[in-house]
Design an enzyme around this catalytic site. Structure first.
Site, PDB file in Angstrom:
ATOM      1  N   ASP A 166      -2.534   3.938  -7.198  1.00  0.00           N
ATOM      2  CA  ASP A 166      -3.097   3.738  -8.537  1.00  0.00           C
ATOM      3  C   ASP A 166      -4.365   2.895  -8.542  1.00  0.00           C
ATOM      4  O   ASP A 166      -4.825   2.458  -9.601  1.00  0.00           O
ATOM      5  CB  ASP A 166      -2.055   3.086  -9.451  1.00  0.00           C
ATOM      6  CG  ASP A 166      -1.615   1.704  -8.956  1.00  0.00           C
ATOM      7  OD1 ASP A 166      -2.114   1.249  -7.908  1.00  0.00           O
ATOM      8  OD2 ASP A 166      -0.773   1.071  -9.632  1.00  0.00           O
ATOM      9  N   HIS A 220      -2.382   0.344   1.809  1.00  0.00           N
ATOM     10  CA  HIS A 220      -2.101  -0.915   1.122  1.00  0.00           C
ATOM     11  C   HIS A 220      -2.145  -0.762  -0.397  1.00  0.00           C
ATOM     12  O   HIS A 220      -1.569  -1.582  -1.111  1.00  0.00           O
ATOM     13  CB  HIS A 220      -3.075  -1.994   1.591  1.00  0.00           C
ATOM     14  CG  HIS A 220      -2.713  -2.573   2.923  1.00  0.00           C
ATOM     15  ND1 HIS A 220      -2.667  -3.927   3.170  1.00  0.00           N
ATOM     16  CD2 HIS A 220      -2.356  -1.972   4.081  1.00  0.00           C
ATOM     17  CE1 HIS A 220      -2.301  -4.135   4.427  1.00  0.00           C
ATOM     18  NE2 HIS A 220      -2.115  -2.955   5.002  1.00  0.00           N
TER      19      HIS A 220
END
Length: 348
Positions: free
Chosen positions: A93, A85
């Site tokens: 990131d 997710h």
């Protein structure tokens, strides 16, 4: 982390293992770059990025994950879902970890993320930063912890490039809306994964992460299929206990293996998306292949996980190394400069 140069093979997941959320909105995907050649990494990433600055990194992550699994085996599925997710909307990131008004954690697609897995990532960051200073990002720690969780579940390792920076802001609602929902049809699944550079074989492999983890009753309330007895049993259990969590693998729910695919062959997939894999000739072919050969599944899953870890939105040089995984480093000059330059408003 000298050992971390090029390790080969493992694991995780698409639609991912724990508590899937309501159906995602059908939106056009945001721009994201895909790596098609393993020899060609996004700028700034390398397999031995932390070898000099934090040589004991892999051992610290391994020990922390091992201790966490000993207390709660569900942390493996939790890490898998967090990684997927985080990476799928705008690259790996750690934007998912940010709290605050616009947090991805508050979006319906991310409902039910395992808090113990989120806490584990921050705990590892604290340990690593005490030992090496603020040299390793939360994004790298998330990918490393997930890889370790898979390896400790019995699957071989896989190539994992490092050197990511942490995002300065969460992904947008539109970007998060790209995540596949539990009621997606096969055509929706194929398109969603193709938009991120994954073919049908890789879709089938990543779906195998459902060999562990659980789903809420709301995730499969629209489930219908050929095995009426199985569906009726699921619906009956949820009618009596609406807050219960259903194992996604009804045979060996705490073991990372290929029984998930055998369940699909028996029409015992829990989610609509699980059974959707049987509705396309190509994905059904791979359901059968993986059901018949666990090593084949593990190898394909590993290669696909390595590919997932290379998804990149903004250049990896844009961002920071957070001092806390749940918030940006407010007040840090380089952070503020980037925020001003990109018009980003940091989470609280």
């Amino acid at each position: 982390m000298a050992e971390l140069s090029k390790v080969a093979m493992v694991a995780t997941m698409g639609l991912i293992a724990a508590l899937l959320s309501p159906t995602a909105m059908s939106l056009e995907p945001s721009f994201i770059s895909m790596v098609t050649d393993d020899a060609q990494l996004p700028d700034g990433l390398s397999y031995d990025f932390h070898a000099e600055s934090c040589p004991n990194l892999e051992n610290m992550v391994r020990e922390a994950v091992q201790a966490a699994i000993a207390k709660d085996v569900g942390v493996v599925a939790g890490l898998l879902r967090i990684l997927f997710h985080d990476c799928f909307p705008q690259g790996c990131d750690a934007s998912l970890l940010l709290t605050g008004a616009n947090s991805e954690l508050k979006m319906p697609q991310n409902g039910g993320l395992r808090q113990s897995a989120l806490d584990l990532i921050e705990s590892i960051r604290a340990t690593v930063h005490r030992a090496c200073g603020p040299t390793v990002s939360c994004a790298d720690i998330t990918t490393l912890a997930t890889k370790q969780a898979i390896m400790q579940s019995g699957v071989p390792g896989y190539d994992l490039p490092l050197g990511r920076k942490d995002s300065l802001a969460p992904a947008t609602f539109q970007q998060v809306g790209i995540l596949p929902g539990p009621d997606f049809r096969i055509d929706q699944l194929v398109k969603t994964f193709a938009d991120r550079g994954f073919d049908k074989v890789e879709l089938a492999a990543l779906s195998g992460a459902h060999t562990i983890g659980k789903a809420s009753c709301g995730s499969f309330k629209n489930r219908a299929g050929e095995n009426a007895d199985f569906v009726l049993r699921l619906q009956g259990l949820c009618a009596r206990m609406p807050n219960r969590l259903q194992d996604l693998d009804v045979d060996t729910p705490n073991t990372f293996d290929h029984k998930y695919y055998k369940n699909l062959q028996a029409k015992k997939g829990v989610l609509v998306t699980d059974m959707a894999l049987n509705n396309d000739d190509k994905t059904r072919e791979w359901v059968n292949n993986f059901a018949g050969n666990q090593g084949w599944f593990f190898g394909t899953f590993s290669n696909t996980m390595s590919k997932l870890s290379k998804l990149q939105g903004k250049p990896v040089t844009v961002g920071e190394i957070r001092n806390n995984c749940f918030r940006v480093n407010n007040g840090k000059k380089e952070t503020l400069d980037l925020i001003v330059a990109e018009g980003i408003v940091p989470s609280a």
